[in-house]
Design an enzyme around this catalytic site. Sequence first.
Site, mmCIF file in Angstrom:
data_model
loop_
_atom_site.group_PDB
_atom_site.id
_atom_site.type_symbol
_atom_site.label_atom_id
_atom_site.label_comp_id
_atom_site.label_asym_id
_atom_site.label_seq_id
_atom_site.Cartn_x
_atom_site.Cartn_y
_atom_site.Cartn_z
ATOM 1 C CE1 TYR A 136 9.762 -47.163 -19.305
ATOM 2 C CE2 TYR A 136 8.849 -48.831 -17.849
ATOM 3 C CZ TYR A 136 8.885 -48.192 -19.114
ATOM 4 O OH TYR A 136 7.918 -48.511 -19.991
ATOM 5 C CE LYS A 187 13.795 -52.199 -34.019
ATOM 6 N NZ LYS A 187 13.033 -52.827 -34.862
ATOM 7 C CG ASP A 220 10.297 -54.671 -34.942
ATOM 8 O OD1 ASP A 220 11.055 -55.817 -34.308
ATOM 9 O OD2 ASP A 220 10.556 -54.339 -35.700
ATOM 10 C CG ASP A 244 5.222 -50.673 -19.035
ATOM 11 O OD1 ASP A 244 4.222 -51.153 -18.868
ATOM 12 O OD2 ASP A 244 5.620 -49.442 -18.866
ATOM 13 C CG ASP A 248 -0.570 -52.856 -20.748
ATOM 14 O OD1 ASP A 248 -0.346 -53.302 -19.877
ATOM 15 O OD2 ASP A 248 -1.331 -51.739 -21.201
#
Length: 356
Positions: A136, A187, A220, A244, A248
């Site tokens: 970002y 990750k 994951d 982010d 959600d």
Amino acid sequence: MKRRFAVVPGDGIGVDVSREAVKTIEAAAEAFAFTAVLDSFDFGADRYLRTGETLPPGTFDLFRTYDAVFMGAFGDPRVPDMKHAADILLGTRFGMDLYANVRPVRCLHDRLCPLRDFRAKDVDFVVFRENTEGPYAGVGGIFKKGTVDEIGVQEDINTWKGVERILRAAFQYARKSGRKRVTMSDKSNAMRHAHDIWQRLFAQISAEFPDIEANHLYVDALAMQMVRNPAQFQVIVTNNMFGDIVTDLGAALQGGLGMAGSANLHPGQTSMFEPVHGSAPKYAGKDVSNPMGAILTAAMMLEHVGLAEAARAIEEAVVSCLDAGECTQDVGGKLGTAATGDAVARRLREVPRVAR
Ligand SMILES: NC(=O)c1ccc[n+]([C@@H]2O[C@H](COP(=O)([O-])OP(=O)(O)OC[C@H]3O[C@@H](n4cnc5c(N)ncnc54)[C@H](O)[C@@H]3O)[C@@H](O)[C@H]2O)c1
């Protein structure tokens, strides 16, 4: 006691829910005898389309004269490239160096927990999302755009300073709030260059907090575990993009995007508070959007500026409204946005005088 807030409702339902957050702060100010100065700013799509301006020069200096900034949401179909949203929202996060995006994932009512074998009390953790780096940061470019040879590159930026300070903030929060476990998620198995720094700094900083259990999950696996057993989490710390996404998912665990609040912090400096959801244009101005995420965000803001008692009362008022079914349709009620805000404000005005 006086606190000054800059309020930027923004676009779409951002306007609808910010109105209820302001209403709540005003009711809390009455109940807890503080003065809240709430100055509204019209930064958003309308102003951008009218004037070509997103944020006027000097806005961050202006924001810094306030105790905190409240923002609604940004995004408007008339601005497909999201230029104004990028300047206002990401611009404020980056420009004011608000490096810690703190997103509580707390389910406030059993009816809102979507997992068959869990109750509301099982969903209670806080995500610390790095807020100024990662993809970002906007480092990259498009080469040979519009041709079959097009190449899009967006770099994942991870700096020593950026990773260290978000990890430290998560551990400090855990210690201060009595939470006993911090889970770091990256990750690093696949992103061997970009995320190795998270592994090394996590080992280093966790050693400074021997009273806090430190564990690690690849992102994951984190997504899977959030659904399989959310009760295992207390504090999660992760990078900008993963934060982010998983918040959600977190919002779904707490009753939907309409229930989720957040803070964008730089400790010691003026910080910014906003609900997690976007501007949901199709619901704008229809009195249907859930204002509770924005109201809980207002509570976080009051707590941050030293009004913890008022913040707690707001949370209790929200829980009481949910109990009574005085809420919007998405969380099982029949009220509109404004009536939900009224129901929260009414409960605050009923706070016994002794607590004032
Ligand atoms: N922080 C922000 O300002 C922010 C965040 C996300 C998206 N956006 C922008 O908002 C616009 C719409 O994006 P989107 O549709 O992907 O996400 P969104 O969060 O606006 O809405 C997604 C869906 O979630 C539900 N929802 C969201 N907020 C709700 C609320 N308060 N009450 C009830 N239901 C609610 C609705 O069903 C809605 O259709 C886009 O322009 C997007 O870029 C802005």
